[in-house]
Design a protein around this motif. Structure first.
Motif, PDB file in Angstrom:
ATOM      1  N   GLU A  12      43.032  73.513  -3.173  1.00  0.00           N
ATOM      2  CA  GLU A  12      44.081  73.161  -4.118  1.00  0.00           C
ATOM      3  C   GLU A  12      45.320  74.041  -3.993  1.00  0.00           C
ATOM      4  O   GLU A  12      46.363  73.730  -4.540  1.00  0.00           O
ATOM      5  N   HIS A  13      45.229  75.154  -3.271  1.00  0.00           N
ATOM      6  CA  HIS A  13      46.385  76.029  -3.058  1.00  0.00           C
ATOM      7  C   HIS A  13      47.203  75.556  -1.859  1.00  0.00           C
ATOM      8  O   HIS A  13      46.658  75.047  -0.888  1.00  0.00           O
ATOM      9  N   VAL A  14      48.494  75.756  -1.912  1.00  0.00           N
ATOM     10  CA  VAL A  14      49.367  75.397  -0.797  1.00  0.00           C
ATOM     11  C   VAL A  14      49.107  76.365   0.356  1.00  0.00           C
ATOM     12  O   VAL A  14      49.010  77.574   0.139  1.00  0.00           O
ATOM     13  N   LYS A  15      48.972  75.837   1.553  1.00  0.00           N
ATOM     14  CA  LYS A  15      48.718  76.622   2.770  1.00  0.00           C
ATOM     15  C   LYS A  15      47.467  77.489   2.656  1.00  0.00           C
ATOM     16  O   LYS A  15      47.405  78.584   3.189  1.00  0.00           O
ATOM     17  N   GLY A  16      46.483  77.047   1.913  1.00  0.00           N
ATOM     18  CA  GLY A  16      45.247  77.795   1.771  1.00  0.00           C
ATOM     19  C   GLY A  16      45.411  79.080   0.991  1.00  0.00           C
ATOM     20  O   GLY A  16      44.609  79.989   1.115  1.00  0.00           O
ATOM     21  N   GLY A  17      46.467  79.179   0.192  1.00  0.00           N
ATOM     22  CA  GLY A  17      46.696  80.359  -0.625  1.00  0.00           C
ATOM     23  C   GLY A  17      47.506  81.435   0.060  1.00  0.00           C
ATOM     24  O   GLY A  17      47.737  82.491  -0.501  1.00  0.00           O
ATOM     25  N   ARG A  18      47.958  81.176   1.281  1.00  0.00           N
ATOM     26  CA  ARG A  18      48.708  82.200   2.023  1.00  0.00           C
ATOM     27  C   ARG A  18      50.197  82.104   1.732  1.00  0.00           C
ATOM     28  O   ARG A  18      50.781  81.035   1.793  1.00  0.00           O
ATOM     29  N   ALA A  19      50.781  83.259   1.411  1.00  0.00           N
ATOM     30  CA  ALA A  19      52.213  83.347   1.107  1.00  0.00           C
ATOM     31  C   ALA A  19      52.608  84.820   1.164  1.00  0.00           C
ATOM     32  O   ALA A  19      51.894  85.632   1.739  1.00  0.00           O
ATOM     33  N   VAL A  31      47.487  85.061  -1.612  1.00  0.00           N
ATOM     34  CA  VAL A  31      47.969  85.433  -2.947  1.00  0.00           C
ATOM     35  C   VAL A  31      47.369  84.445  -3.943  1.00  0.00           C
ATOM     36  O   VAL A  31      47.989  83.470  -4.317  1.00  0.00           O
ATOM     37  N   ILE A  32      46.154  84.721  -4.363  1.00  0.00           N
ATOM     38  CA  ILE A  32      45.408  83.763  -5.168  1.00  0.00           C
ATOM     39  C   ILE A  32      44.932  84.339  -6.492  1.00  0.00           C
ATOM     40  O   ILE A  32      44.267  83.670  -7.255  1.00  0.00           O
ATOM     41  N   TYR A  33      45.296  85.572  -6.796  1.00  0.00           N
ATOM     42  CA  TYR A  33      44.850  86.223  -8.019  1.00  0.00           C
ATOM     43  C   TYR A  33      45.995  86.242  -9.026  1.00  0.00           C
ATOM     44  O   TYR A  33      47.034  86.815  -8.761  1.00  0.00           O
ATOM     45  N   GLU A  34      45.802  85.613 -10.167  1.00  0.00           N
ATOM     46  CA  GLU A  34      46.854  85.554 -11.188  1.00  0.00           C
ATOM     47  C   GLU A  34      46.844  86.825 -12.027  1.00  0.00           C
ATOM     48  O   GLU A  34      45.793  87.268 -12.477  1.00  0.00           O
ATOM     49  N   GLN A  35      48.022  87.399 -12.222  1.00  0.00           N
ATOM     50  CA  GLN A  35      48.180  88.604 -13.031  1.00  0.00           C
ATOM     51  C   GLN A  35      49.341  88.407 -13.990  1.00  0.00           C
ATOM     52  O   GLN A  35      50.357  87.819 -13.621  1.00  0.00           O
ATOM     53  N   ASP A  36      49.198  88.898 -15.209  1.00  0.00           N
ATOM     54  CA  ASP A  36      50.287  88.885 -16.179  1.00  0.00           C
ATOM     55  C   ASP A  36      51.048  90.195 -16.040  1.00  0.00           C
ATOM     56  O   ASP A  36      50.509  91.271 -16.301  1.00  0.00           O
ATOM     57  N   ILE A  37      52.301  90.113 -15.614  1.00  0.00           N
ATOM     58  CA  ILE A  37      53.146  91.283 -15.434  1.00  0.00           C
ATOM     59  C   ILE A  37      54.418  91.049 -16.234  1.00  0.00           C
ATOM     60  O   ILE A  37      55.153  90.097 -15.972  1.00  0.00           O
ATOM     61  N   ASN A  38      54.679  91.925 -17.205  1.00  0.00           N
ATOM     62  CA  ASN A  38      55.853  91.799 -18.071  1.00  0.00           C
ATOM     63  C   ASN A  38      55.935  90.413 -18.712  1.00  0.00           C
ATOM     64  O   ASN A  38      56.985  89.783 -18.733  1.00  0.00           O
ATOM     65  N   GLU A  39      54.803  89.930 -19.214  1.00  0.00           N
ATOM     66  CA  GLU A  39      54.684  88.636 -19.890  1.00  0.00           C
ATOM     67  C   GLU A  39      55.019  87.444 -18.997  1.00  0.00           C
ATOM     68  O   GLU A  39      55.387  86.376 -19.483  1.00  0.00           O
ATOM     69  N   LYS A  40      54.945  87.610 -17.682  1.00  0.00           N
ATOM     70  CA  LYS A  40      55.118  86.520 -16.724  1.00  0.00           C
ATOM     71  C   LYS A  40      53.878  86.469 -15.842  1.00  0.00           C
ATOM     72  O   LYS A  40      53.251  87.488 -15.592  1.00  0.00           O
TER      73      LYS A  40
END
Length: 64
Positions: A12-19, A31-40
């Motif tokens: 489901e990720h674009v390019k297999g998650g590579r960016a 880059v497949i790990y979601e992190q909240d940084i400064n409320e984003k």
């Protein structure tokens, strides 16, 4: 052992998650790990996810 971040789970990720990671600026890395940084929400690489959990990369977070 979970395989959610390898192979079929990345369809489901674009390019297999590579960016480009927004924190360390590495290219062609997963880059497949979601992190909240400064409320984003950002998707970061595995190394940056670990560094953020340990309290490192504060200067990179401040730049965002």
């Amino acid at each position: 052992m979970s395989k959610a971040h390898r192979g079929k789970g990345l369809v489901e990720h674009v390019k297999g998650g590579r960016a480009t990671c927004p924190l360390c600026k590495r290219t062609g890395i997963k880059v497949i790990y979601e992190q909240d940084i400064n409320e984003k929400k950002f998707t970061v690489c595995k190394q940056c996810k670990t560094a953020l959990a340990k309290g490192k990369l504060q200067e990179a977070v401040a730049a965002l």
